[in-house]
Write a protein that holds these residues in place. Structure first.
Motif, PDB file in Angstrom:
ATOM      1  N   PRO A 149       1.189  -0.762  -0.280  1.00 31.51           N
ATOM      2  CA  PRO A 149       0.124   0.407  -0.784  1.00 31.51           C
ATOM      3  C   PRO A 149       1.298   1.400   0.062  1.00 31.51           C
ATOM      4  O   PRO A 149       1.844   1.231   1.068  1.00 31.51           O
ATOM      5  CB  PRO A 149      -0.858  -0.176   1.154  1.00 31.51           C
ATOM      6  CG  PRO A 149      -1.513  -1.932   1.938  1.00 31.51           C
ATOM      7  CD  PRO A 149       0.198  -2.149   1.029  1.00 31.51           C
ATOM      8  N   PHE A 150       0.742   1.724  -0.606  1.00 32.95           N
ATOM      9  CA  PHE A 150       0.777   3.540  -0.740  1.00 32.95           C
ATOM     10  C   PHE A 150       0.763   4.611  -0.372  1.00 32.95           C
ATOM     11  O   PHE A 150      -0.761   5.066  -0.602  1.00 32.95           O
ATOM     12  CB  PHE A 150       1.170   3.923  -2.676  1.00 32.95           C
ATOM     13  CG  PHE A 150       2.123   4.585  -2.834  1.00 32.95           C
ATOM     14  CD1 PHE A 150       3.297   5.212  -2.430  1.00 32.95           C
ATOM     15  CD2 PHE A 150       1.465   6.145  -3.642  1.00 32.95           C
ATOM     16  CE1 PHE A 150       4.455   6.167  -2.771  1.00 32.95           C
ATOM     17  CE2 PHE A 150       2.355   7.291  -3.631  1.00 32.95           C
ATOM     18  CZ  PHE A 150       3.883   7.298  -3.510  1.00 32.95           C
ATOM     19  N   GLU A 151       1.471   5.037   0.436  1.00 37.01           N
ATOM     20  CA  GLU A 151       1.041   6.856   1.422  1.00 37.01           C
ATOM     21  C   GLU A 151       1.782   7.480   0.708  1.00 37.01           C
ATOM     22  O   GLU A 151       2.409   7.504   0.530  1.00 37.01           O
ATOM     23  CB  GLU A 151       1.650   5.976   2.453  1.00 37.01           C
ATOM     24  CG  GLU A 151       0.665   7.552   3.831  1.00 37.01           C
ATOM     25  CD  GLU A 151       1.073   7.524   4.849  1.00 37.01           C
ATOM     26  OE1 GLU A 151       1.185   8.720   5.769  1.00 37.01           O
ATOM     27  OE2 GLU A 151       1.322   6.849   5.496  1.00 37.01           O
ATOM     28  N   LEU A 152       0.917   8.457   0.542  1.00 33.53           N
ATOM     29  CA  LEU A 152       1.538   9.394  -0.407  1.00 33.53           C
ATOM     30  C   LEU A 152       2.146  10.604   0.624  1.00 33.53           C
ATOM     31  O   LEU A 152       2.427  10.526   1.600  1.00 33.53           O
ATOM     32  CB  LEU A 152       0.945  10.991  -0.374  1.00 33.53           C
ATOM     33  CG  LEU A 152      -0.547  10.183  -1.621  1.00 33.53           C
ATOM     34  CD1 LEU A 152      -1.616  11.431  -1.964  1.00 33.53           C
ATOM     35  CD2 LEU A 152       0.584  10.621  -3.226  1.00 33.53           C
ATOM     36  N   PRO A 153       3.590  10.821  -0.093  1.00 33.62           N
ATOM     37  CA  PRO A 153       4.643  11.107   1.006  1.00 33.62           C
ATOM     38  C   PRO A 153       4.080  12.696   1.311  1.00 33.62           C
ATOM     39  O   PRO A 153       3.054  13.322   0.997  1.00 33.62           O
ATOM     40  CB  PRO A 153       5.619  11.878  -0.015  1.00 33.62           C
ATOM     41  CG  PRO A 153       5.551  10.925  -0.923  1.00 33.62           C
ATOM     42  CD  PRO A 153       3.738  10.835  -1.381  1.00 33.62           C
ATOM     43  N   TYR A 154       4.572  13.346   3.139  1.00 29.06           N
ATOM     44  CA  TYR A 154       3.940  14.200   3.517  1.00 29.06           C
ATOM     45  C   TYR A 154       4.875  15.536   2.696  1.00 29.06           C
ATOM     46  O   TYR A 154       3.868  16.036   2.904  1.00 29.06           O
ATOM     47  CB  TYR A 154       5.055  13.845   5.215  1.00 29.06           C
ATOM     48  CG  TYR A 154       4.403  15.590   5.887  1.00 29.06           C
ATOM     49  CD1 TYR A 154       3.159  15.571   6.407  1.00 29.06           C
ATOM     50  CD2 TYR A 154       5.816  16.673   6.118  1.00 29.06           C
ATOM     51  CE1 TYR A 154       3.177  16.333   6.811  1.00 29.06           C
ATOM     52  CE2 TYR A 154       5.550  17.345   6.880  1.00 29.06           C
ATOM     53  CZ  TYR A 154       4.456  17.528   7.125  1.00 29.06           C
ATOM     54  OH  TYR A 154       3.909  18.966   8.101  1.00 29.06           O
ATOM     55  N   CYS A 155       5.532  15.173   2.146  1.00 31.96           N
ATOM     56  CA  CYS A 155       5.950  16.442   0.584  1.00 31.96           C
ATOM     57  C   CYS A 155       4.976  16.382   0.446  1.00 31.96           C
ATOM     58  O   CYS A 155       5.047  18.141  -0.229  1.00 31.96           O
ATOM     59  CB  CYS A 155       7.271  15.918   0.027  1.00 31.96           C
ATOM     60  SG  CYS A 155       7.750  14.685  -0.458  1.00 31.96           S
ATOM     61  N   VAL A 156       3.798  15.726  -0.372  1.00 29.00           N
ATOM     62  CA  VAL A 156       2.914  16.572  -1.514  1.00 29.00           C
ATOM     63  C   VAL A 156       2.064  16.943  -0.647  1.00 29.00           C
ATOM     64  O   VAL A 156       1.207  17.635  -1.646  1.00 29.00           O
ATOM     65  CB  VAL A 156       3.095  14.085  -2.596  1.00 29.00           C
ATOM     66  CG1 VAL A 156       2.113  14.923  -3.065  1.00 29.00           C
ATOM     67  CG2 VAL A 156       4.345  13.996  -3.046  1.00 29.00           C
ATOM     68  N   VAL A 157       1.943  16.205   0.327  1.00 32.35           N
ATOM     69  CA  VAL A 157       0.308  16.311   1.156  1.00 32.35           C
ATOM     70  C   VAL A 157       0.541  17.598   1.238  1.00 32.35           C
ATOM     71  O   VAL A 157      -0.947  18.558   0.900  1.00 32.35           O
ATOM     72  CB  VAL A 157       0.420  15.391   2.243  1.00 32.35           C
ATOM     73  CG1 VAL A 157      -0.757  16.201   2.963  1.00 32.35           C
ATOM     74  CG2 VAL A 157      -0.104  14.169   1.508  1.00 32.35           C
ATOM     75  N   THR A 158       1.307  18.202   1.826  1.00 27.65           N
ATOM     76  CA  THR A 158       2.001  19.885   2.338  1.00 27.65           C
ATOM     77  C   THR A 158       2.521  20.940   1.134  1.00 27.65           C
ATOM     78  O   THR A 158       2.652  22.272   1.258  1.00 27.65           O
ATOM     79  CB  THR A 158       2.753  20.193   2.897  1.00 27.65           C
ATOM     80  OG1 THR A 158       4.112  19.341   2.756  1.00 27.65           O
ATOM     81  CG2 THR A 158       2.622  19.329   4.695  1.00 27.65           C
ATOM     82  N   CYS A 159       2.659  20.238  -0.482  1.00 27.75           N
ATOM     83  CA  CYS A 159       3.487  21.030  -1.216  1.00 27.75           C
ATOM     84  C   CYS A 159       2.187  22.535  -1.604  1.00 27.75           C
ATOM     85  O   CYS A 159       1.310  22.141  -2.164  1.00 27.75           O
ATOM     86  CB  CYS A 159       3.504  20.299  -2.406  1.00 27.75           C
ATOM     87  SG  CYS A 159       3.994  21.286  -3.810  1.00 27.75           S
ATOM     88  N   GLU A 160       2.566  23.247  -1.321  1.00 31.39           N
ATOM     89  CA  GLU A 160       1.305  24.570  -1.309  1.00 31.39           C
ATOM     90  C   GLU A 160       1.635  24.723  -3.456  1.00 31.39           C
ATOM     91  O   GLU A 160       0.164  25.347  -3.385  1.00 31.39           O
ATOM     92  CB  GLU A 160       1.916  25.397  -0.509  1.00 31.39           C
ATOM     93  CG  GLU A 160       1.548  25.194   0.470  1.00 31.39           C
ATOM     94  CD  GLU A 160       2.047  26.953   1.781  1.00 31.39           C
ATOM     95  OE1 GLU A 160       2.777  28.025   0.588  1.00 31.39           O
ATOM     96  OE2 GLU A 160       2.260  27.026   3.085  1.00 31.39           O
ATOM     97  N   SER A 161       2.789  24.284  -3.397  1.00 30.04           N
ATOM     98  CA  SER A 161       2.557  24.199  -5.199  1.00 30.04           C
ATOM     99  C   SER A 161       1.819  23.775  -5.608  1.00 30.04           C
ATOM    100  O   SER A 161       1.183  23.770  -7.495  1.00 30.04           O
ATOM    101  CB  SER A 161       3.974  24.783  -5.849  1.00 30.04           C
ATOM    102  OG  SER A 161       4.444  24.020  -5.642  1.00 30.04           O
ATOM    103  N   LEU A 162       1.297  22.219  -5.398  1.00 25.12           N
ATOM    104  CA  LEU A 162       0.916  21.531  -6.590  1.00 25.12           C
ATOM    105  C   LEU A 162      -0.398  22.069  -6.262  1.00 25.12           C
ATOM    106  O   LEU A 162      -1.363  22.379  -6.157  1.00 25.12           O
ATOM    107  CB  LEU A 162       0.979  20.059  -5.296  1.00 25.12           C
ATOM    108  CG  LEU A 162       0.170  19.104  -6.087  1.00 25.12           C
ATOM    109  CD1 LEU A 162       1.480  19.081  -7.634  1.00 25.12           C
ATOM    110  CD2 LEU A 162       0.291  17.425  -5.540  1.00 25.12           C
ATOM    111  N   ARG A 163      -1.010  22.328  -7.918  1.00 25.09           N
ATOM    112  CA  ARG A 163      -2.778  21.899  -8.132  1.00 25.09           C
ATOM    113  C   ARG A 163      -3.000  20.696  -9.102  1.00 25.09           C
ATOM    114  O   ARG A 163      -4.154  20.747  -8.939  1.00 25.09           O
ATOM    115  CB  ARG A 163      -2.535  23.534  -9.981  1.00 25.09           C
ATOM    116  CG  ARG A 163      -1.757  24.669  -9.171  1.00 25.09           C
ATOM    117  CD  ARG A 163      -2.397  25.331  -8.100  1.00 25.09           C
ATOM    118  NE  ARG A 163      -2.025  26.138  -7.880  1.00 25.09           N
ATOM    119  CZ  ARG A 163      -1.170  26.707  -6.812  1.00 25.09           C
ATOM    120  NH1 ARG A 163      -0.694  25.891  -5.761  1.00 25.09           N
ATOM    121  NH2 ARG A 163      -0.738  28.439  -6.629  1.00 25.09           N
TER     122      ARG A 163
END
Length: 479
Positions: A149-163
């Protein structure tokens, strides 16, 4: 890594396009602004873009500032498909990604795509994702086969630039972090993903503008809860016909600002469609069997009351047959689609489908475009008629301007249908007939249709997939 690059750059055939940009030998492409060149090159894999560095210092600068990075193991080095999973090639692919990320200049990324099969473990994926999120990536696309099972990395969840976030996990479970972020995420596309947490999923969906779930499963979830005031586009697709994925799950969609709803999947355990105050486009494609036909009709009846304001409606044959099982013989439909402009139906030219078609026409007074796809033709009772001539069909009298019939086989019932429209559609401007590619075509049949009496003398009859032997007075096209 440099040796690998030099070896691959010996015969880059596609470079001729850039080195000979005009017949006079003037290289005008190289003088285009950086952002335009980057946009053009965004359609290439980054391996191909790097090869352009052989041209000049200018092109070396262009690739190093490239804000679109597309890494795909399936195209790496243009290797044959049977060599893709060679361990040596896999290691070179990993080295190439590292080499690009190290040598690239610039602090921001528009898009980072990584398709790597099962050659990367979770930690290797995390390392590369951390690098791109630190560079303010706006779109992140990951396509791989995790062994767990793959958990989204914390850096992806908190990335403010990600659209934009697109994930394809080959059926593996996606785990969502309890620490929720995604405050700027607008578009989420999940493909071949198993969702596992009903609460966290609904929280994630509530923040989006666009959601696509393609061939996803829902594990032990009992409800797919899509409730949002921000969503404007929702697409639920499962073309692999994974019935079990939907049989045990209730689908709830409650989005007051939703404009587009596309559902192409098996029938869910239940469907709660409500509060669609802004809906404009509705596409319904059910995978069905005979034992659920009536249930489909009842679900659509319930759904129609909440999408009555739509301007475009598309229904599969199962939906049409399901409606017939519920409304056969009923003169009054429970909903009138006053705003409906475009109606697309997959039908057989038989009594059941034609009855529902007429019922929808009668209750779509402002309809302008009718698109029929005929996949099968059956006869009907000889006493059956399209409608009572004394009964008004408002859209035929004053609004219907374009009709298209696709899958035309030149059968008697199709000819009768065309004759009906040409006789009764008072403001019809164009009739498009798309011939079935497997059916024989005769100019005599074309001539017969062209000579039908028409309600309007300005109707243009167009034929697609047909090439006449000689020039005729009717219009024709080839597709």
């Amino acid at each position: 890594m440099d040796d690998l690059m030099q070896k691959s750059l010996k015969t880059p055939d596609f470079l001729a396009v850039f080195t000979n940009s005009t017949s006079e030998g003037i290289d005008r492409i190289s003088y285009l602004p950086d952002d335009i060149l980057h946009n053009i090159l965004s359609y290439l894999y980054i391996f191909d873009v790097v090869q352009l560095s052989i041209l000049s210092k200018r092109w070396n600068y262009i690739w190093r500032t490239m804000p679109y990075l597309n890494f795909d193991i399936n195209s790496f080095g243009c290797e044959r498909i049977d060599r893709l999973w060679d361990m040596g090639m896999a290691e070179k692919f990993k080295d190439f990604i590292n080499w690009v990320l190290i040598n690239r200049c610039g602090d921001s990324l528009v898009c980072f795509k990584l398709c790597c099969g099962d050659i990367f473990g979770k930690r290797a994926i995390f390392r590369r994702v951390r690098v791109v999120t630190a560079r303010n990536v706006q779109e992140l696309v990951l396509d791989f086969c995790p062994a767990e099972p793959f958990e989204l990395p914390y850096c992806v969840v908190t990335c403010e630039s990600l659209r934009v976030l697109k994930l394809r996990l080959d059926g593996s479970v996606l785990k969502l972090s309890n620490h929720f972020g995604f405050y700027q995420l607008k578009f989420l596309h999940l493909e071949k993903v198993e969702l596992s947490n009903e609460h966290l999923t609904s929280c994630l969906f509530s923040r989006l503008e666009k959601l696509v779930l393609d061939s996803c499963t829902f594990g032990t979830m009992t409800m797919l809860d899509i409730v949002s005031t921000s969503l404007v586009y929702v697409s639920l697709l499962n073309y692999v016909n994974n019935v079990e994925a939907y049989n045990n799950c209730i689908v709830k969609i409650s989005c007051p600002n939703l404009k587009v709803l596309k559902y192409g999947a098996p029938l869910a355990k239940d469907m709660i469609i409500e509060n669609l105050l802004s809906i404009e486009v509705v596409h319904i494609l059910f995978f069905y069997s005979d034992d659920v036909i009536k249930e489909i009709g009842m679900r659509l009846h319930k759904m129609f009351k909440n999408v009555a304001s739509t301007s475009a409606l598309k229904l599969c044959k199962g939906s049409v047959v399901g409606l017939y099982s519920v409304f056969h013989g009923v003169r009054n439909f429970p909903v009138t689609f006053y705003k409906l402009k475009s109606l697309k139906l997959a039908v057989a030219i038989d009594e059941s489908c034609m009855e529902i078609m007429m019922l929808l026409l009668k209750h779509s007074p402002n309809l302008e475009v009718l698109n029929l796809f005929s996949d099968e033709n059956y006869g009907w009772d000889e006493n059956w008629k399209f409608h009572d001539p004394s009964e008004s069909v408002l859209c035929l009298e004053s609004h219907l301007k374009l009709i298209q019939l696709a899958g035309f086989k030149n059968e008697d019932k199709e000819i009768e249908l065309l004759r009906f429209f040409l006789k009764n559609a008072q403001v019809l401007e164009e009739l498009i007939i798309v011939w079935d590619s497997c059916s024989g075509i005769s100019e005599e049949a074309i001539e017969e249709v062209s000579n039908f009496p028409r309600a309007s003398s300005h109707v243009v009859v167009s034929f697609l997939n047909f090439k006449p032997k000689s020039r005729s007075r009717y219009r024709y096209n080839s597709v």
